[in-house]
Motif scaffolding. Structure first.
Motif, PDB file in Angstrom:
ATOM      1  N   THR A 194     -15.985   3.285  24.627  1.00 40.98           N
ATOM      2  CA  THR A 194     -15.001   2.731  25.695  1.00 40.98           C
ATOM      3  C   THR A 194     -15.878   2.803  27.376  1.00 40.98           C
ATOM      4  O   THR A 194     -16.310   3.996  27.386  1.00 40.98           O
ATOM      5  CB  THR A 194     -13.795   3.710  25.877  1.00 40.98           C
ATOM      6  N   TYR A 200     -17.522   6.758  20.212  1.00 35.79           N
ATOM      7  CA  TYR A 200     -17.015   7.201  18.687  1.00 35.79           C
ATOM      8  C   TYR A 200     -17.716   6.391  17.466  1.00 35.79           C
ATOM      9  O   TYR A 200     -17.966   5.384  17.591  1.00 35.79           O
ATOM     10  CB  TYR A 200     -15.657   6.430  18.808  1.00 35.79           C
ATOM     11  N   GLU A 251     -18.426  12.661  18.232  1.00 39.23           N
ATOM     12  CA  GLU A 251     -18.216  11.713  19.420  1.00 39.23           C
ATOM     13  C   GLU A 251     -19.103  12.557  20.754  1.00 39.23           C
ATOM     14  O   GLU A 251     -19.150  13.618  20.857  1.00 39.23           O
ATOM     15  CB  GLU A 251     -16.727  11.928  19.887  1.00 39.23           C
ATOM     16  N   HIS A 256     -18.313   2.953  18.290  1.00 36.74           N
ATOM     17  CA  HIS A 256     -17.417   2.163  19.151  1.00 36.74           C
ATOM     18  C   HIS A 256     -17.458   2.919  20.615  1.00 36.74           C
ATOM     19  O   HIS A 256     -17.550   4.136  20.712  1.00 36.74           O
ATOM     20  CB  HIS A 256     -16.023   2.220  18.799  1.00 36.74           C
ATOM     21  N   GLN A 282     -13.527  -1.955  25.527  1.00 39.86           N
ATOM     22  CA  GLN A 282     -14.149  -1.658  24.148  1.00 39.86           C
ATOM     23  C   GLN A 282     -15.405  -2.347  24.069  1.00 39.86           C
ATOM     24  O   GLN A 282     -15.475  -3.671  24.354  1.00 39.86           O
ATOM     25  CB  GLN A 282     -13.307  -1.938  23.265  1.00 39.86           C
ATOM     26  N   THR A 283     -16.439  -1.949  23.408  1.00 42.84           N
ATOM     27  CA  THR A 283     -17.615  -2.559  23.244  1.00 42.84           C
ATOM     28  C   THR A 283     -18.479  -1.774  22.360  1.00 42.84           C
ATOM     29  O   THR A 283     -17.799  -0.819  21.532  1.00 42.84           O
ATOM     30  CB  THR A 283     -18.495  -2.560  24.404  1.00 42.84           C
ATOM     31  N   ILE A 284     -19.768  -1.983  22.083  1.00 45.38           N
ATOM     32  CA  ILE A 284     -20.614  -1.476  20.881  1.00 45.38           C
ATOM     33  C   ILE A 284     -21.659  -0.701  21.541  1.00 45.38           C
ATOM     34  O   ILE A 284     -22.225  -1.293  22.542  1.00 45.38           O
ATOM     35  CB  ILE A 284     -20.952  -2.498  19.837  1.00 45.38           C
ATOM     36  N   ALA A 327     -19.124   4.826  14.313  1.00 44.89           N
ATOM     37  CA  ALA A 327     -18.655   3.601  13.456  1.00 44.89           C
ATOM     38  C   ALA A 327     -19.076   4.138  12.055  1.00 44.89           C
ATOM     39  O   ALA A 327     -19.520   5.083  11.686  1.00 44.89           O
ATOM     40  CB  ALA A 327     -19.226   2.238  13.812  1.00 44.89           C
ATOM     41  N   SER A 360     -11.767   0.561  11.106  1.00 43.57           N
ATOM     42  CA  SER A 360     -11.651   1.502  12.057  1.00 43.57           C
ATOM     43  C   SER A 360     -11.268   1.359  13.533  1.00 43.57           C
ATOM     44  O   SER A 360     -10.639   2.041  13.929  1.00 43.57           O
ATOM     45  CB  SER A 360     -13.180   2.371  12.216  1.00 43.57           C
ATOM     46  N   SER A 361     -11.734   0.130  13.825  1.00 41.80           N
ATOM     47  CA  SER A 361     -11.395  -0.224  15.121  1.00 41.80           C
ATOM     48  C   SER A 361      -9.931  -0.532  15.344  1.00 41.80           C
ATOM     49  O   SER A 361      -9.274   0.033  16.283  1.00 41.80           O
ATOM     50  CB  SER A 361     -12.118  -1.510  15.777  1.00 41.80           C
ATOM     51  N   ILE A 400     -15.876  -1.249   9.666  1.00 40.45           N
ATOM     52  CA  ILE A 400     -15.923  -1.080  11.106  1.00 40.45           C
ATOM     53  C   ILE A 400     -14.799  -1.812  11.921  1.00 40.45           C
ATOM     54  O   ILE A 400     -14.205  -1.382  12.800  1.00 40.45           O
ATOM     55  CB  ILE A 400     -17.324  -1.748  11.875  1.00 40.45           C
TER      56      ILE A 400
END
Length: 251
Positions: free
Chosen positions: A214, A203, A187, A212, A223-225, A205, A6-7, A3
């Motif tokens: 936006t 997006y 997505e 992920h 950015q967050t989860i 993970a 990827s970020s 993760i």
């Protein structure tokens, strides 16, 4: 670890998309600059005028175009800093990318004693150094699988414009209705049905049902989860420098 990697990949890819302000089509100009909160000296208007003369599309923070909502890295944000010294009005125009990295900085100065005239002259000198907008061929991918923002935007607009949105795509939270629209390779975006505004883009993970995200915010995108849990979409929203809270959107 996957993760995190990827970020980091997404951040690195976005930073490679544009290395100079001329690579951007959109420039976000705030209503006020921190160094000129008490007196603007017509700098906001002057900056917007100078940018438009160089073919940039000026964006208001409260009215973000849909393609920039979907991909915030299409826009750079402008700021004017006061760097004046004794007997000289000086300022610095700075442009930052979607990760708040400085991509271009231009300085100007004036010996004009009148503050308004002096700062305007300094702004002119600074903006004379800025190149014309040249973003027509800029790639705007967000993942390894290439897709243009134009294709993504058209797909989202088509779904938002469809007045007969299926009930299975409608989510509710705090008395408001939201819908989702797929963009590319699992997505998707979450859209406020009331004003057809994209409020978040998801997006995938590495772990299933974790994304992920936006978040599109008037105070600045971040950015967050996010999670999928049955019929619920859950987003962790920032409530402070180091505090977060979850909001659930339920079918």
């Amino acid at each position: 670890m996957k993760i995190i990697l990827s970020s980091l990949f997404l951040i690195a890819l976005s930073s490679l998309q544009a290395q100079n302000v001329a690579d951007y089509k959109y420039v976000i100009v705030p209503q006020l600059f921190k160094d000129f909160v008490k007196e603007d000296y017509q700098l906001n208007t002057g900056l917007k005028t100078a940018l438009r003369k160089k073919d940039y599309e000026v964006v208001n923070e409260n009215s973000i175009p849909l393609d920039v909502q979907i991909n915030p890295c299409l826009a750079t944000k402008a700021n004017i800093e006061n760097t004046s010294v004794a007997f000289k009005n000086k300022l610095k125009v700075t442009f930052t990318d979607c990760n708040n990295n400085v991509i271009s900085t231009y300085e100007g100065s004036s010996k004009e004693k009148d503050f308004t005239k002096g700062y305007q002259e300094a702004l002119t000198f600074a903006m004379n150094q800025v190149g014309k907008q040249n973003a027509k061929d800029l790639p705007v991918t967000k993942t390894e699988n290439t897709t243009t923002i134009k294709e993504t935007t058209n797909k989202v607009v088509t779904q938002v414009s469809n007045k007969t949105v299926e009930n299975k795509n409608v989510y509710k939270s705090n008395g408001k209705n939201y819908t989702t629209a797929s963009t590319n390779n699992n997505e998707f975006v979450l859209i406020d049905q009331e004003n057809s505004q994209v409020i978040a883009q998801f997006y995938p993970a590495a772990q299933q049902n974790i994304f992920h995200v936006t978040v599109i915010s008037q105070n600045g995108n971040y950015q967050t989860i996010g999670y999928l849990n049955g019929n619920n979409i859950i987003i962790e929203y920032k409530t402070g420098d180091k505090s977060w809270s979850t909001t659930t959107y339920s079918k």
